[in-house]
Design a protein around this motif. Structure first.
Motif, short mmCIF file in Angstrom:
data_model
loop_
_atom_site.label_atom_id
_atom_site.label_comp_id
_atom_site.label_asym_id
_atom_site.label_seq_id
_atom_site.Cartn_x
_atom_site.Cartn_y
_atom_site.Cartn_z
N LYS A 171 0.85 -1.20 0.00
CA LYS A 171 0.00 0.00 0.00
C LYS A 171 0.88 1.25 0.00
O LYS A 171 1.87 1.30 0.72
CB LYS A 171 -0.92 0.00 1.22
N THR A 172 0.51 2.20 -0.82
CA THR A 172 1.23 3.47 -0.90
C THR A 172 0.27 4.61 -0.60
O THR A 172 -0.84 4.66 -1.15
CB THR A 172 1.83 3.67 -2.30
N TYR A 173 0.69 5.49 0.27
CA TYR A 173 -0.10 6.66 0.64
C TYR A 173 0.64 7.93 0.23
O TYR A 173 1.84 7.91 -0.01
CB TYR A 173 -0.34 6.70 2.15
N GLU A 174 -0.08 9.04 0.20
CA GLU A 174 0.52 10.35 0.02
C GLU A 174 -0.08 11.29 1.07
O GLU A 174 -1.23 11.11 1.50
CB GLU A 174 0.27 10.89 -1.38
N PHE A 179 7.00 20.66 7.02
CA PHE A 179 8.37 20.43 6.55
C PHE A 179 9.35 20.96 7.58
O PHE A 179 9.16 22.05 8.14
CB PHE A 179 8.61 21.13 5.21
N ARG A 180 10.39 20.17 7.83
CA ARG A 180 11.48 20.59 8.72
C ARG A 180 12.80 20.34 8.01
O ARG A 180 13.10 19.20 7.61
CB ARG A 180 11.43 19.80 10.04
N ALA A 181 13.58 21.38 7.84
CA ALA A 181 14.82 21.30 7.06
C ALA A 181 15.82 20.33 7.69
O ALA A 181 16.67 19.77 6.98
CB ALA A 181 15.45 22.69 6.92
N GLU A 182 15.78 20.12 9.01
CA GLU A 182 16.75 19.25 9.66
C GLU A 182 16.47 17.77 9.45
O GLU A 182 17.30 16.92 9.79
CB GLU A 182 16.82 19.56 11.16
N LEU A 183 15.32 17.44 8.89
CA LEU A 183 15.01 16.04 8.62
C LEU A 183 15.55 15.64 7.26
O LEU A 183 15.51 16.43 6.31
CB LEU A 183 13.49 15.81 8.66
N SER A 184 16.03 14.41 7.15
CA SER A 184 16.57 13.90 5.89
C SER A 184 15.63 12.85 5.30
O SER A 184 15.12 11.99 6.02
CB SER A 184 17.96 13.27 6.12
N PHE A 185 15.42 12.94 3.99
CA PHE A 185 14.56 11.99 3.27
C PHE A 185 15.30 11.47 2.05
O PHE A 185 16.13 12.18 1.48
CB PHE A 185 13.26 12.68 2.84
N ILE A 215 9.34 6.81 4.25
CA ILE A 215 8.85 8.15 3.91
C ILE A 215 9.76 8.77 2.86
O ILE A 215 10.99 8.81 3.02
CB ILE A 215 8.79 9.05 5.15
N GLU A 216 9.15 9.29 1.80
CA GLU A 216 9.90 9.92 0.70
C GLU A 216 9.35 11.31 0.45
O GLU A 216 8.13 11.51 0.40
CB GLU A 216 9.76 9.06 -0.56
N LEU A 217 10.24 12.28 0.30
CA LEU A 217 9.84 13.65 0.00
C LEU A 217 9.63 13.79 -1.51
O LEU A 217 10.52 13.51 -2.30
CB LEU A 217 10.91 14.62 0.48
N LEU A 218 8.42 14.23 -1.91
CA LEU A 218 8.12 14.41 -3.32
C LEU A 218 8.26 15.86 -3.77
O LEU A 218 8.74 16.14 -4.86
CB LEU A 218 6.69 13.93 -3.62
N ALA A 225 5.15 20.14 2.74
CA ALA A 225 5.74 19.24 1.74
C ALA A 225 4.75 18.14 1.39
O ALA A 225 3.83 17.83 2.16
CB ALA A 225 7.04 18.65 2.26
N HIS A 226 4.98 17.57 0.24
CA HIS A 226 4.19 16.44 -0.27
C HIS A 226 5.04 15.19 -0.10
O HIS A 226 6.18 15.12 -0.59
CB HIS A 226 3.87 16.68 -1.75
N TYR A 227 4.51 14.19 0.62
CA TYR A 227 5.27 12.98 0.93
C TYR A 227 4.60 11.74 0.35
O TYR A 227 3.37 11.67 0.24
CB TYR A 227 5.38 12.79 2.46
N ARG A 228 5.44 10.74 0.03
CA ARG A 228 4.96 9.39 -0.28
C ARG A 228 5.26 8.51 0.94
O ARG A 228 6.38 8.53 1.46
CB ARG A 228 5.63 8.83 -1.53
N LEU A 229 4.27 7.75 1.38
CA LEU A 229 4.40 6.93 2.58
C LEU A 229 4.13 5.48 2.25
O LEU A 229 3.11 5.15 1.63
CB LEU A 229 3.40 7.41 3.65
#
Length: 306
Positions: A171-174, A179-185, A215-218, A225-229
């Motif tokens: 299953k893939t969600y969005e 958004f936090r700049a200190e987080l890495s994706f 978690i992926e940053l799109l 931000a728009h994320y893929r989960l």
């Protein structure tokens, strides 16, 4: 003990309820019902018996003076609360004799509950397709939109449930979230999720992890931000809790990180979480399946982005 066969049909897509009659010294069915349902006024129970709304295991109505018979079953329709209408439509993505795939709107529960006893996806589909056997194969929060699977054939439910139990469904969600700049994706977030005292929300606690989400940053727009989960586990509210725990809660989440007042009839701020796609090998046909939502998420207004 297996559930007995109902002698009365579904009504408005809702199955009748039943009560087994235990051993006891109640002279009349009326006496038992008054004790069994103390939250219901005795006059209301008498009225239902007078109207023939409570029946025995073969569908014969009980009367006000019907004697109590232990070891039998009575059937009735639960009184339904004032309905709440959800002004958004579901879309059927795929249908065959067994499988039904639906693109669910925000705000619509999957199954009957409370004020949504009639206004829910299962009931809508049962009425629309004239099939009282339609049953969801997995959960999707009322606030979440997107792809969900239903089974139209009771004898095949177990096969599909097996896919979920063995994690053979992807299953893939969005989501649109903070958004936090200190987080890495990309990253993988793991934690232990347990119920809170209120029993309907959950929280992350110390201890061995029992939940995992990739978690992926799109795309980024200012503070959002728009994320893929991609959840590897299926804990209740997992995606909402994980993003809130990272300090980037999903836009319009009224439960995480803080429990907000009930939205009631306000449909203006949907949770920006979407079940985008689901993939699996169909256990009935052997075919590789992929279904994708046609819905889109909404960014906050431009002045809220920065």
């Amino acid at each position: 003990m297996a559930k007995p066969i109902a002698p009365i049909p579904h009504r408005d897509g809702i199955a009748p309820s039943f009560v087994g009659l235990p051993q006891g010294d109640w002279p009349l069915i009326l006496d038992f019902l008054i004790q069994r349902f103390p939250h219901v006024a005795a006059d209301d129970i008498r009225g239902r018996l007078l109207r023939g709304e409570v029946v025995d295991e073969v569908g014969n109505p009980y009367r006000v003076d019907s004697p109590y018979r232990a070891g039998t079953v009575l059937w009735y329709y639960r009184p339904q609360p004032e309905p709440l209408t959800v002004p958004f439509a579901e879309h059927i993505l795929y249908q065959d004799d067994v499988l039904l795939v639906v693109d669910k709107p925000h705000f619509l529960p999957v199954a009957p509950v409370g004020r949504y006893a009639l206004e829910n996806l299962q009931t809508r589909l049962r009425l629309r397709l004239n099939n009282p056997e339609i049953t969801p194969l997995h959960r999707l929060d009322k606030e979440t939109a997107g792809v969900i699977l239903f089974c139209q054939s009771p004898q095949h439910r177990h096969a599909y449930h097996g896919l979920f139990e063995s994690r053979q469904i992807q299953k893939t969600y969005e989501a649109i979230a903070g958004f936090r700049a200190e987080l890495s994706f990309p990253c993988v977030h793991t934690s232990r999720i347990e119920y809170r005292d209120d029993a309907f929300t959950v929280q992350e606690v110390a201890g061995e992890a029992n939940s995992e989400t990739a978690i992926e940053l799109l795309e980024r727009r200012g503070n959002y931000a728009h994320y893929r989960l991609a959840p590897h586990t299926g804990r209740k509210h997992q995606l909402r809790v994980h993003l809130a725990g990272m300090g980037i809660p999903i836009v319009n989440d009224a439960w995480y990180p803080e429990l907000m007042p009930d939205k009631g009839n306000d449909f203006s701020s949907p949770l920006q979480l979407l079940a985008r796609a689901i993939e699996f090998v169909d256990p009935v046909t052997g075919e590789a399946r992929r279904f994708e939502s046609q819905r889109e998420l909404g960014w906050p207004t431009w002045w809220a982005l920065y």
